[in-house]
Scaffold this motif. Structure first.
Motif, mmCIF file in Angstrom:
data_model
loop_
_atom_site.group_PDB
_atom_site.id
_atom_site.type_symbol
_atom_site.label_atom_id
_atom_site.label_comp_id
_atom_site.label_asym_id
_atom_site.label_seq_id
_atom_site.Cartn_x
_atom_site.Cartn_y
_atom_site.Cartn_z
ATOM 1 N N LEU A 161 10.899 -28.312 34.663
ATOM 2 C CA LEU A 161 12.102 -27.785 35.300
ATOM 3 C C LEU A 161 11.926 -26.395 35.902
ATOM 4 O O LEU A 161 12.376 -26.134 37.019
ATOM 5 C CB LEU A 161 13.257 -27.750 34.281
ATOM 6 C CG LEU A 161 14.541 -27.063 34.784
ATOM 7 C CD1 LEU A 161 15.151 -27.828 35.952
ATOM 8 C CD2 LEU A 161 15.549 -26.899 33.655
ATOM 9 N N TRP A 162 11.260 -25.497 35.166
ATOM 10 C CA TRP A 162 11.268 -24.076 35.569
ATOM 11 C C TRP A 162 10.641 -23.840 36.933
ATOM 12 O O TRP A 162 11.263 -23.193 37.789
ATOM 13 C CB TRP A 162 10.689 -23.209 34.453
ATOM 14 C CG TRP A 162 11.534 -23.388 33.222
ATOM 15 C CD1 TRP A 162 11.266 -24.210 32.165
ATOM 16 C CD2 TRP A 162 12.848 -22.847 32.987
ATOM 17 N NE1 TRP A 162 12.322 -24.199 31.268
ATOM 18 C CE2 TRP A 162 13.300 -23.367 31.746
ATOM 19 C CE3 TRP A 162 13.674 -21.980 33.687
ATOM 20 C CZ2 TRP A 162 14.544 -23.039 31.202
ATOM 21 C CZ3 TRP A 162 14.908 -21.646 33.151
ATOM 22 C CH2 TRP A 162 15.332 -22.180 31.922
ATOM 23 N N PRO A 163 9.423 -24.350 37.197
ATOM 24 C CA PRO A 163 8.881 -24.158 38.551
ATOM 25 C C PRO A 163 9.728 -24.847 39.631
ATOM 26 O O PRO A 163 9.822 -24.351 40.751
ATOM 27 C CB PRO A 163 7.474 -24.764 38.482
ATOM 28 C CG PRO A 163 7.396 -25.513 37.204
ATOM 29 C CD PRO A 163 8.441 -24.990 36.290
ATOM 30 N N ALA A 164 10.369 -25.965 39.267
ATOM 31 C CA ALA A 164 11.218 -26.671 40.248
ATOM 32 C C ALA A 164 12.443 -25.817 40.591
ATOM 33 O O ALA A 164 12.868 -25.753 41.750
ATOM 34 C CB ALA A 164 11.636 -28.031 39.701
ATOM 35 N N LEU A 165 13.014 -25.162 39.568
ATOM 36 C CA LEU A 165 14.170 -24.286 39.804
ATOM 37 C C LEU A 165 13.801 -23.162 40.769
ATOM 38 O O LEU A 165 14.538 -22.853 41.708
ATOM 39 C CB LEU A 165 14.661 -23.680 38.480
ATOM 40 C CG LEU A 165 15.569 -24.552 37.612
ATOM 41 C CD1 LEU A 165 15.749 -23.915 36.238
ATOM 42 C CD2 LEU A 165 16.937 -24.767 38.272
ATOM 43 N N VAL A 166 12.632 -22.570 40.524
ATOM 44 C CA VAL A 166 12.184 -21.466 41.384
ATOM 45 C C VAL A 166 12.037 -21.970 42.818
ATOM 46 O O VAL A 166 12.515 -21.335 43.772
ATOM 47 C CB VAL A 166 10.855 -20.877 40.855
ATOM 48 C CG1 VAL A 166 10.271 -19.884 41.853
ATOM 49 C CG2 VAL A 166 11.078 -20.202 39.506
ATOM 50 N N GLN A 167 11.400 -23.142 42.967
ATOM 51 C CA GLN A 167 11.201 -23.689 44.326
ATOM 52 C C GLN A 167 12.520 -24.030 45.003
ATOM 53 O O GLN A 167 12.636 -23.964 46.222
ATOM 54 C CB GLN A 167 10.332 -24.939 44.269
ATOM 55 C CG GLN A 167 8.867 -24.619 44.432
ATOM 56 C CD GLN A 167 8.013 -25.868 44.546
ATOM 57 O OE1 GLN A 167 8.433 -26.888 45.076
ATOM 58 N NE2 GLN A 167 6.805 -25.783 44.044
ATOM 59 N N ALA A 168 13.515 -24.412 44.205
ATOM 60 C CA ALA A 168 14.820 -24.772 44.775
ATOM 61 C C ALA A 168 15.676 -23.537 45.044
ATOM 62 O O ALA A 168 16.793 -23.648 45.532
ATOM 63 C CB ALA A 168 15.550 -25.727 43.839
#
Ligand code: SF4
Length: 228
Positions: A161-168
């Motif tokens: 989740l965490w890297p995906a949140l940053v990318q989003a």
């Protein structure tokens, strides 16, 4: 709609060779053995409205669950536990999710998987997790303006989740918090709450590591936080 376009684009994804082979093999073998059973055998789309306030993030579709029915957490034991709990706290119309066309409907809730294709032994690799990240990012972007709570099922989904949140484009706290059942992190700026929950896998529910009360507490809290 945004969700339809997202589903259509994802349904033709073939980025993970091992998973493409597996999802199609399982479907072909079962189709041959049980001619009456249609097997999905493709990436499994997310389920729930595109303006959801609650996002539930699971691991990956099960070979004979989502990979068979084409709906995430549908037709397997983990899904039975998940949908029953969502129903008890008022987030799902029905206590079961059987297949497309069963009338199941989620209220302000969208269920997504970190890895969208069924992996052998329910175990995706970290490379497959990272390869599938763009689809998780798109789901986060889709619900961005309405999102209040993210319920994360298990440590693998937590790590994704965490890297995906940053990318989003969601600001995240500078220090990473470890996964745990009931762990809650408030995202800065957006105010979205991220809540950890043990995965309702057969192993966890069978051994009592996850109980109905534990799931209801997490999803009840999520509904309250999201004001659903
Ligand atoms: Fe594509 Fe994700 Fe399936 Fe890999 S797991 S083939 S990235 S949809």
């Amino acid at each position: 709609t945004g969700t339809r376009e997202l589903d259509a684009r994802m349904s033709v994804c073939r980025a993970c060779p091992r998973l493409v082979t597996w999802r199609e093999e399982v479907a072909a073998v079962r189709r041959a053995a049980f001619a009456e059973q249609a097997y999905w055998g493709r990436p499994v789309p997310s389920f729930g409205p595109g303006d959801a306030r609650i996002l539930v993030i699971g691991l990956a579709p099960a070979a004979h669950g989502g990979n068979r029915t084409g709906r995430i957490f549908t037709g397997d034991r983990s899904g039975d536990w998940l949908f029953a709990s969502l129903h008890r706290v008022g987030l799902a119309a029905l206590p079961t999710s059987v297949s497309a066309g069963d009338g199941q409907r989620l209220t302000a809730t969208r269920i997504v998987a970190v890895v969208r294709c069924a992996p052998p032994a329910n175990k995706p690799t970290t490379t497959e997790r990272d390869t599938c990240r763009p689809w998780l990012v798109r789901d986060l972007e889709l619900v961005r303006s309405t999102l209040r709570v993210i319920v994360v099922l298990g440590g693998f989904a937590w790590s994704a989740l965490w890297p995906a949140l940053v990318q989003a484009g969601f600001p995240v706290p500078p220090r990473r918090v470890s996964f745990g059942h009931g762990v809650r992190v408030e995202l800065p700026v957006s105010g979205v709450s991220v809540v950890g929950c043990y995965h309702p896998s057969q192993q966890n529910t069978f051994t009592g590591r996850v109980t109905e009360v534990m799931l209801d507490t997490i999803f009840g809290t999520a509904a309250e936080l999201a004001e659903v």
